[in-house]
Design a protein around this motif. Structure first.
Motif, PDB file in Angstrom:
ATOM      1  N   ALA A 174       0.859  -1.189   0.000  1.00  0.00           N
ATOM      2  CA  ALA A 174       0.000   0.000   0.000  1.00  0.00           C
ATOM      3  C   ALA A 174       0.891   1.234   0.000  1.00  0.00           C
ATOM      4  O   ALA A 174       1.984   1.221   0.583  1.00  0.00           O
ATOM      5  CB  ALA A 174      -0.896  -0.009   1.231  1.00  0.00           C
ATOM      6  N   THR A 175       0.409   2.304  -0.633  1.00  0.00           N
ATOM      7  CA  THR A 175       1.226   3.524  -0.765  1.00  0.00           C
ATOM      8  C   THR A 175       1.688   4.028   0.608  1.00  0.00           C
ATOM      9  O   THR A 175       2.778   4.557   0.731  1.00  0.00           O
ATOM     10  CB  THR A 175       0.437   4.642  -1.482  1.00  0.00           C
ATOM     11  N   ARG A 176       0.845   3.837   1.645  1.00  0.00           N
ATOM     12  CA  ARG A 176       1.221   4.401   2.956  1.00  0.00           C
ATOM     13  C   ARG A 176       2.445   3.710   3.577  1.00  0.00           C
ATOM     14  O   ARG A 176       3.038   4.229   4.509  1.00  0.00           O
ATOM     15  CB  ARG A 176       0.034   4.363   3.916  1.00  0.00           C
ATOM     16  N   PHE A 177       2.831   2.562   3.051  1.00  0.00           N
ATOM     17  CA  PHE A 177       4.005   1.870   3.597  1.00  0.00           C
ATOM     18  C   PHE A 177       5.300   2.260   2.892  1.00  0.00           C
ATOM     19  O   PHE A 177       6.393   1.859   3.301  1.00  0.00           O
ATOM     20  CB  PHE A 177       3.858   0.341   3.476  1.00  0.00           C
ATOM     21  N   LEU A 178       5.183   3.038   1.798  1.00  0.00           N
ATOM     22  CA  LEU A 178       6.361   3.233   0.941  1.00  0.00           C
ATOM     23  C   LEU A 178       7.526   3.954   1.616  1.00  0.00           C
ATOM     24  O   LEU A 178       8.683   3.593   1.404  1.00  0.00           O
ATOM     25  CB  LEU A 178       5.963   3.972  -0.342  1.00  0.00           C
ATOM     26  N   THR A 179       7.220   4.957   2.440  1.00  0.00           N
ATOM     27  CA  THR A 179       8.314   5.692   3.091  1.00  0.00           C
ATOM     28  C   THR A 179       9.139   4.737   3.933  1.00  0.00           C
ATOM     29  O   THR A 179      10.379   4.709   3.854  1.00  0.00           O
ATOM     30  CB  THR A 179       7.731   6.812   3.990  1.00  0.00           C
ATOM     31  N   SER A 180       8.453   3.962   4.719  1.00  0.00           N
ATOM     32  CA  SER A 180       9.150   3.018   5.582  1.00  0.00           C
ATOM     33  C   SER A 180       9.879   1.937   4.772  1.00  0.00           C
ATOM     34  O   SER A 180      11.012   1.553   5.082  1.00  0.00           O
ATOM     35  CB  SER A 180       8.115   2.432   6.546  1.00  0.00           C
ATOM     36  N   ILE A 181       9.239   1.481   3.697  1.00  0.00           N
ATOM     37  CA  ILE A 181       9.868   0.444   2.856  1.00  0.00           C
ATOM     38  C   ILE A 181      11.131   0.989   2.189  1.00  0.00           C
ATOM     39  O   ILE A 181      12.133   0.278   2.085  1.00  0.00           O
ATOM     40  CB  ILE A 181       8.859  -0.098   1.814  1.00  0.00           C
ATOM     41  N   ARG A 182      11.090   2.245   1.763  1.00  0.00           N
ATOM     42  CA  ARG A 182      12.290   2.842   1.156  1.00  0.00           C
ATOM     43  C   ARG A 182      13.456   2.821   2.137  1.00  0.00           C
ATOM     44  O   ARG A 182      14.601   2.641   1.758  1.00  0.00           O
ATOM     45  CB  ARG A 182      12.016   4.288   0.737  1.00  0.00           C
ATOM     46  N   GLU A 183      13.156   3.055   3.406  1.00  0.00           N
ATOM     47  CA  GLU A 183      14.217   3.092   4.421  1.00  0.00           C
ATOM     48  C   GLU A 183      14.708   1.701   4.819  1.00  0.00           C
ATOM     49  O   GLU A 183      15.902   1.447   4.896  1.00  0.00           O
ATOM     50  CB  GLU A 183      13.687   3.770   5.688  1.00  0.00           C
ATOM     51  N   GLN A 184      13.746   0.804   5.072  1.00  0.00           N
ATOM     52  CA  GLN A 184      14.114  -0.489   5.673  1.00  0.00           C
ATOM     53  C   GLN A 184      14.171  -1.648   4.692  1.00  0.00           C
ATOM     54  O   GLN A 184      14.597  -2.738   5.049  1.00  0.00           O
ATOM     55  CB  GLN A 184      13.065  -0.866   6.722  1.00  0.00           C
ATOM     56  N   GLY A 185      13.675  -1.408   3.470  1.00  0.00           N
ATOM     57  CA  GLY A 185      13.499  -2.518   2.555  1.00  0.00           C
ATOM     58  C   GLY A 185      12.226  -3.258   2.918  1.00  0.00           C
ATOM     59  O   GLY A 185      11.459  -2.797   3.767  1.00  0.00           O
ATOM     60  N   LEU A 186      12.025  -4.411   2.289  1.00  0.00           N
ATOM     61  CA  LEU A 186      10.836  -5.206   2.614  1.00  0.00           C
ATOM     62  C   LEU A 186      11.161  -6.149   3.757  1.00  0.00           C
ATOM     63  O   LEU A 186      12.092  -6.957   3.671  1.00  0.00           O
ATOM     64  CB  LEU A 186      10.391  -6.020   1.392  1.00  0.00           C
ATOM     65  N   LEU A 187      10.386  -6.030   4.818  1.00  0.00           N
ATOM     66  CA  LEU A 187      10.575  -6.878   5.998  1.00  0.00           C
ATOM     67  C   LEU A 187       9.499  -7.966   6.011  1.00  0.00           C
ATOM     68  O   LEU A 187       8.385  -7.751   5.541  1.00  0.00           O
ATOM     69  CB  LEU A 187      10.446  -6.028   7.271  1.00  0.00           C
ATOM     70  N   ARG A 188       9.831  -9.102   6.609  1.00  0.00           N
ATOM     71  CA  ARG A 188       8.874 -10.212   6.585  1.00  0.00           C
ATOM     72  C   ARG A 188       7.790 -10.077   7.638  1.00  0.00           C
ATOM     73  O   ARG A 188       6.804 -10.819   7.612  1.00  0.00           O
ATOM     74  CB  ARG A 188       9.600 -11.540   6.726  1.00  0.00           C
ATOM     75  N   GLY A 189       7.962  -9.132   8.555  1.00  0.00           N
ATOM     76  CA  GLY A 189       6.955  -8.916   9.600  1.00  0.00           C
ATOM     77  C   GLY A 189       6.756 -10.165  10.426  1.00  0.00           C
ATOM     78  O   GLY A 189       7.722 -10.816  10.815  1.00  0.00           O
ATOM     79  N   CYS A 190       5.507 -10.550  10.639  1.00  0.00           N
ATOM     80  CA  CYS A 190       5.281 -11.734  11.478  1.00  0.00           C
ATOM     81  C   CYS A 190       5.345 -13.003  10.647  1.00  0.00           C
ATOM     82  O   CYS A 190       5.306 -14.106  11.169  1.00  0.00           O
ATOM     83  CB  CYS A 190       3.964 -11.608  12.221  1.00  0.00           C
ATOM     84  N   ARG A 191       5.418 -12.873   9.327  1.00  0.00           N
ATOM     85  CA  ARG A 191       5.500 -14.090   8.507  1.00  0.00           C
ATOM     86  C   ARG A 191       6.948 -14.581   8.431  1.00  0.00           C
ATOM     87  O   ARG A 191       7.876 -13.853   8.764  1.00  0.00           O
ATOM     88  CB  ARG A 191       5.000 -13.810   7.098  1.00  0.00           C
ATOM     89  N   GLN A 192       7.120 -15.785   7.907  1.00  0.00           N
ATOM     90  CA  GLN A 192       8.476 -16.324   7.803  1.00  0.00           C
ATOM     91  C   GLN A 192       9.265 -15.708   6.657  1.00  0.00           C
ATOM     92  O   GLN A 192      10.485 -15.721   6.665  1.00  0.00           O
ATOM     93  CB  GLN A 192       8.421 -17.838   7.607  1.00  0.00           C
TER      94      GLN A 192
END
Ligand code: HQG
Length: 180
Positions: free
Chosen positions: A103-121
């Motif tokens: 979702a667009t609202r996650f993009l700022t954070s994704i740009r900084e941290q990359g894609l994280l797996r969160g609670c999934r494996q």
């Protein structure tokens, strides 16, 4: 057996086979399998299942979320787990480019941290943009990320392909986004 019964069963199976087997006192083995008969028995207080219904859900699920063992006695989710199981997939060479819908609202954070797996494996990646866009739309206004999986692979980052065609990896560092 109607559509709403099938959808309800699919959601229930996702919940217990990927996230909370404990919720019904079910045990999964290290690779995520459990006996269909056990599942039906343990689900009883919450949901009336039977073998025909479980098999129909496995066979008709549009994303092939569940798999039966060769002898048909055991069932597991093919991917998407948050519990610690080893699905037993061997690393594979990915295609040159993979996609991730968010979702667009996650993009700022994704740009900084990359894609994280969160609670999934794993972080979940798709072979085509359409599938990724549908995944992104689940979270809000969709945004599509293009990932240089070829370079990730060359740099030693591992990729796995689930039985139902989802590409999995542990983390996508920001430098592998194409044109973000
Ligand atoms: C986002 C469905 C902020 C990520 C689909 C996603 C898929 C970040 C959300 C499967 C982030 C996690 C998985 C960061 C990632 N900052 N947000 N650094 N890194 N995110 O549901 O990929 O129907 O856990 O972009 O088809 O949406 O369940 O992952 O938006 O294959 O079979 O955090 O679920 O399959 O959301 O979906 P999810 P997902 P099923």
């Amino acid at each position: 057996m109607n559509d709403s019964q099938i959808t309800k069963t699919s959601k229930f199976l996702s919940y217990v086979l990927r996230h909370k087997p404990d919720a019904i006192g079910l045990q999964l083995d290290e690779q995520g399998w459990t006996l269909v008969s056990d599942l039906i028995e343990k689900a009883k207080p919450q949901l009336a299942l039977n073998e025909a219904l479980v098999r129909k859900v496995v066979a008709t699920n549009e994303k092939k979320r569940f798999a039966l063992s060769e002898d048909g006695l055991r069932i597991r989710a093919s991917q998407g787990h948050s519990i610690d199981i080893d699905i037993g997939l061997a690393p594979q060479m990915p295609p040159d480019v993979l996609y991730h819908g968010t979702a667009t609202r996650f993009l700022t954070s994704i740009r900084e941290q990359g894609l994280l797996r969160g609670c999934r494996q794993h972080v979940h990646l798709s072979l085509d943009c359409d599938t990724a866009s549908i995944v992104g739309a689940r979270h809000g206004k969709p945004a599509l990320l293009e990932i240089d999986s070829k370079s990730m692979h060359l740099h030693g980052l591992k990729f796995f392909l689930s039985d139902n065609g989802v590409w999995l990896t542990e983390h996508v560092p920001p430098k592998y986004f194409i044109l973000l």
